[in-house]
Design an enzyme around this catalytic site. Structure first.
Site, PDB file in Angstrom:
ATOM      1  N   ILE A 169      -1.996  -3.033  22.215  1.00  0.00           N
ATOM      2  CA  ILE A 169      -2.810  -4.220  22.132  1.00  0.00           C
ATOM      3  C   ILE A 169      -2.104  -5.674  21.768  1.00  0.00           C
ATOM      4  O   ILE A 169      -1.020  -5.476  21.155  1.00  0.00           O
ATOM      5  CB  ILE A 169      -3.842  -3.957  20.669  1.00  0.00           C
ATOM      6  CG1 ILE A 169      -4.285  -2.468  20.794  1.00  0.00           C
ATOM      7  CG2 ILE A 169      -4.879  -4.893  20.218  1.00  0.00           C
ATOM      8  CD1 ILE A 169      -5.411  -2.128  21.869  1.00  0.00           C
ATOM      9  N   TYR A 171       7.738   6.326  13.858  1.00  0.00           N
ATOM     10  CA  TYR A 171       6.430   5.937  13.904  1.00  0.00           C
ATOM     11  C   TYR A 171       5.402   6.880  14.427  1.00  0.00           C
ATOM     12  O   TYR A 171       4.425   7.133  13.942  1.00  0.00           O
ATOM     13  CB  TYR A 171       6.379   4.703  14.854  1.00  0.00           C
ATOM     14  CG  TYR A 171       5.159   3.793  15.139  1.00  0.00           C
ATOM     15  CD1 TYR A 171       4.651   2.961  14.202  1.00  0.00           C
ATOM     16  CD2 TYR A 171       4.281   4.101  16.398  1.00  0.00           C
ATOM     17  CE1 TYR A 171       3.355   2.322  14.568  1.00  0.00           C
ATOM     18  CE2 TYR A 171       3.175   3.425  16.524  1.00  0.00           C
ATOM     19  CZ  TYR A 171       2.713   2.411  15.598  1.00  0.00           C
ATOM     20  OH  TYR A 171       1.480   1.868  15.671  1.00  0.00           O
ATOM     21  N   VAL A 174       0.799  -1.176   0.040  1.00  0.00           N
ATOM     22  CA  VAL A 174       0.099  -0.179  -0.098  1.00  0.00           C
ATOM     23  C   VAL A 174       0.817   1.334   0.054  1.00  0.00           C
ATOM     24  O   VAL A 174       0.360   2.315  -0.246  1.00  0.00           O
ATOM     25  CB  VAL A 174      -1.028   0.095   1.113  1.00  0.00           C
ATOM     26  CG1 VAL A 174      -2.120  -1.031   0.878  1.00  0.00           C
ATOM     27  CG2 VAL A 174      -0.456  -0.209   2.370  1.00  0.00           C
TER      28      VAL A 174
END
Ligand code: NAP
Length: 244
Positions: free
Chosen positions: A185, A152, A61
């Site tokens: 997570i 990031y 992508v």
């Protein structure tokens, strides 16, 4: 039938989102960077078992030409694109002073430029439909910053700016654009942390536990569904009360 496209959805948070949106009744276009990502992986079968259409589109992508071709193909195969979840992302962590230019550029390309590539190609389809939902995956690192994640954090903060700007451009066309900022997570991405890092992080979380991928998918389901029809340009933090 409405269609949802989820980037980087072979595993982790993306796979959980794809399954949740399939349960909600969306046909699902999965994407990941290589066929290998889908090896030893029953995500396609699990989604088809829910009674919806599911197809895999291999594309990097961060590559605008691959994205243009892929979005065209998804539109041909499914007829509409109603929900876009820009989920694909990577980390190449390191302290700023030691960060290589290569790792800076790579994280910006995969996490940030990918969102531009996808939205640029999907937005015109949604504009013609005069409806659509775009959900971009930011991070608490993009909201608060994080030592050791200069590249990031930069990419995830940019996603917030892109989300807010696009929500202003596309709102009048019936397109809602929101961002999600997960905390920590449980996924292969966070498995890479050392035990010491994991313990230090838990001490900062009010709920004293990591999040589950389903807890992210539930909020995406809300943002993709009818109950969030008047929500746009927002960043929803899902972090168990993390203070960084
Ligand atoms: P993950 O388990 O590493 O999954 C990310 C997926 O994206 C992988 O399947 C990966 O494929 C794919 N991908 C990587 N580069 C790609 C590219 N250029 N084109 C297409 N697909 C690509 O990560 P995750 O933990 O589920 O994270 C998903 C998103 O949530 C990311 O944007 C991440 O930054 C964000 N997030 C995660 C956390 C967390 O605690 N996990 C917290 C905040 C935000 P391969 O691995 O097969 O190459």
């Amino acid at each position: 039938m409405a269609t949802a496209v989820i980037t980087g959805s072979a595993r982790g948070i993306g796979a959980a989102i794809a399954q949740r949106l399939a349960k909600d009744g969306f046909d699902i276009a999965l994407n990941d960077i290589s066929e290998k990502s889908f090896e030893n992986n029953d995500i396609v079968e699990k989604i088809k078992a829910l009674g919806v259409k599911c197809q895999v589109y291999i594309a990097d992508v961060s590559d605008s030409a691959q994205v243009e071709e892929t979005v065209k193909k998804i539109k041909e195969d499914f007829g509409t694109i109603d929900v876009l979840v820009n989920n694909a992302g990577i980390t190449r962590d390191g302290l700023l002073a030691r960060m290589s230019e290569e790792n800076y550029d790579l994280v910006i390309a995969v996490n940030q430029k990918s969102v531009f590539n996808m939205m640029k190609n999907v937005a015109p389809i949604m504009m013609k439909q005069r409806s659509g939902r775009i959900i971009n995956m930011s991070s608490v690192a993009g909201v608060h910053g994080n030592a050791g994640q200069f590249n990031y954090s930069a990419s995830k903060a940019a996603i917030i700016g892109m989300t807010k700007s696009a929500s202003k451009e596309l709102g009048s066309r019936g397109i809602n654009v929101n961002a999600i900022a997960p905390g920590f997570i449980k996924t292969p991405m966070t498995d890479q942390l050392t035990d010491q890092q994991k313990k230090a992080i838990l001490d900062l979380i009010s709920m004293r536990r990591y999040g589950e991928v389903e807890e992210i998918a539930g909020v995406v389901s809300f943002l993709a569904g009818p109950d969030s029809s008047y929500v746009t340009g927002q960043v929803i933090e899902i972090s168990g009360g993390l203070s960084m």
